[in-house]
Every structure is written in structure tokens, then in C-alpha cells.
Write a protein that holds these residues in place. Structure first.
Motif, PDB file in Angstrom:
ATOM      1  N   UNK A   1     -34.418   1.119 -12.145  1.00 47.12           N
ATOM      2  CA  UNK A   1     -35.252   2.217 -12.622  1.00 47.12           C
ATOM      3  C   UNK A   1     -35.053   3.486 -11.802  1.00 47.12           C
ATOM      4  N   UNK A   2     -34.676   3.338 -10.532  1.00 51.04           N
ATOM      5  CA  UNK A   2     -34.302   4.511  -9.755  1.00 51.04           C
ATOM      6  C   UNK A   2     -33.039   5.144 -10.349  1.00 51.04           C
ATOM      7  N   UNK A   3     -32.100   4.322 -10.786  1.00 49.12           N
ATOM      8  CA  UNK A   3     -30.876   4.835 -11.403  1.00 49.12           C
ATOM      9  C   UNK A   3     -31.195   5.578 -12.704  1.00 49.12           C
ATOM     10  N   UNK A   4     -32.121   5.056 -13.486  1.00 48.40           N
ATOM     11  CA  UNK A   4     -32.522   5.737 -14.724  1.00 48.40           C
ATOM     12  C   UNK A   4     -33.105   7.110 -14.397  1.00 48.40           C
ATOM     13  N   UNK A   5     -33.998   7.166 -13.423  1.00 43.61           N
ATOM     14  CA  UNK A   5     -34.613   8.446 -13.045  1.00 43.61           C
ATOM     15  C   UNK A   5     -33.583   9.400 -12.452  1.00 43.61           C
ATOM     16  N   UNK A   6     -32.690   8.892 -11.631  1.00 37.80           N
ATOM     17  CA  UNK A   6     -31.688   9.745 -10.982  1.00 37.80           C
ATOM     18  C   UNK A   6     -30.721  10.334 -12.002  1.00 37.80           C
ATOM     19  N   UNK A   7     -30.270   9.526 -12.949  1.00 38.07           N
ATOM     20  CA  UNK A   7     -29.346  10.052 -13.959  1.00 38.07           C
ATOM     21  C   UNK A   7     -30.057  11.039 -14.884  1.00 38.07           C
ATOM     22  N   UNK A   8     -31.356  10.814 -15.149  1.00 37.56           N
ATOM     23  CA  UNK A   8     -32.116  11.775 -15.945  1.00 37.56           C
ATOM     24  C   UNK A   8     -32.236  13.106 -15.226  1.00 37.56           C
TER      25      UNK A   8
END
Length: 194
Positions: free
Chosen positions: A180-187
Motif C-alpha cells: 500500500x505504500x507502493x500504491x501511494x508512492x506511485x500515485x
């Protein structure tokens, strides 16, 4: 014996296979063959009501983006509270199962809000994000996060968490936080790229 392994871990194997296929698809050169037909879909999205409203009314786009960010904050809070409890770092006064179950309900609502507002925002800038490679990484990260959450994490934790191997529980919690950190970071990366 081999069939029992596949039966016991069918959801995990399915999720890992889907993620692996997405990575092969993205890095195997097949995406270039898909891009041209998808351009028409993204142009159509930009001409829908959502796309026109998102392009012409900046206040509407800003309001929806604010709701999107609030949904992201709530989702992130659910992930931190639930996985932090699984790691034994936060909310230690409350039972593990209670925290996991309650945060899951809020997580689902936050994810629904994120998806709805994300579709609206994507319609407003559809042809712009079509050409951003980070958008496609974000979609892969989001798909991986949803597959992981609903096909691995949720089925595993619906049983009594105290009866599970503590190492497995901690690994699932760390993997969930990272996904979920990756989802937020890519967003956020999309915001810097455009």
C-alpha cells in the motif's frame, strides 16, 4: 501431496501468478502492442461527462481530488492500524481480531471511495496519463494491492490470528504495508510527473 499444496495455497498462487503476469506484460514488450487501441478508450474517457467536468471545472476536480486524498488517508490509517497491531506496535490494548475486522470494514469503504474518485480524476486527464509510464505502474501496484488484500491477507486473517504462526502474520503485515505504500508512492509520482 503436491495437490494438497496447491489446494492449500490456491489464492496465494493465483495472486502471485497474476502479479507475475502483469510484470511480464509490462516489461516483456507487449504493452507497446496494447497502447494504440487503448488510446481510443482514453480519448473517449476524456469526452465523457466526468472528463468534461474534470477538464472544465477546476473546482469540481479539486473537490474530488480532496475526497480522493481523504480516502487515501483513511485507507492508509486502516493499513497502519491493522498491520501495526499485527506487528504488535500499535493499539496493543485491543484484541488483534477486533482491530483487524473493524479496520477491514473501513478499508473497503475507503478503497471504494478511492476507486470512484480516481476514475473521475482519470477521466479529466485521460490522454495525459495515457502517456505516463508511472500511471501504468500505479495501476499494477493498485491491482496487486487489491489482490493481496482480498485473496491473501483477508482469508488468512479471518481465522483466529493467535492460532497462526507469528512469523507468517508479521510477514503478511509487512508485505501489506509495503504494497500500500507502493500504491501511494506511485500515485504521488503521477502528480510529480504531470
Amino acid at each position: 501431496m503436491p495437490t494438497s499444496f496447491f489446494a492449500a495455497y490456491s489464492r496465494t498462487l493465483f495472486t502471485l501468478s497474476a502479479i507475475l503476469l502483469a510484470l511480464i506484460f509490462a516489461y516483456g514488450g507487449w504493452m507497446e502492442a496494447i497502447y494504440p487501441p487503448l488510446l481510443g478508450v482514453f480519448e473517449w474517457l476524456e469526452n465523457t461527462w466526468f472528463g468534461v467536468i474534470g477538464k472544465t471545472w477546476g473546482a469540481a476536480f479539486a473537490f474530488v481530488e480532496a475526497v480522493h486524498l481523504l480516502g487515501l488517508a483513511v485507507l492508509g490509517g486502516c493499513v497502519i492500524a491493522s498491520d501495526g497491531r499485527l506487528l504488535g506496535m500499535v493499539l496493543t490494548d485491543f484484541p488483534v481480531q477486533s482491530v483487524v475486522d473493524r479496520t477491514h470494514r473501513v478499508f473497503v469503504w475507503a478503497l471504494a471511495a478511492l476507486l470512484a474518485t480516481g476514475i473521475f480524476m482519470a477521466c479529466g486527464v485521460a490522454t495525459k496519463i495515457y502517456y505516463l509510464p508511472v500511471y501504468w505502474f500505479k495501476m499494477m501496484a493498485l491491482g496487486s494491492g487489491m489482490l493481496f488484500h482480498f485473496f491473501i491477507r483477508k482469508p488468512l486473517l479471518q481465522h483466529d490470528v493467535n492460532m497462526l504462526n507469528p512469523v507468517v502474520v508479521k510477514m503478511v503485515a509487512i508485505a501489506s504495508i509495503l504494497v500500500w505504500f507502493m500504491v501511494a508512492a506511485t500515485g504521488r509520482w503521477i502528480g510529480f510527473s504531470g
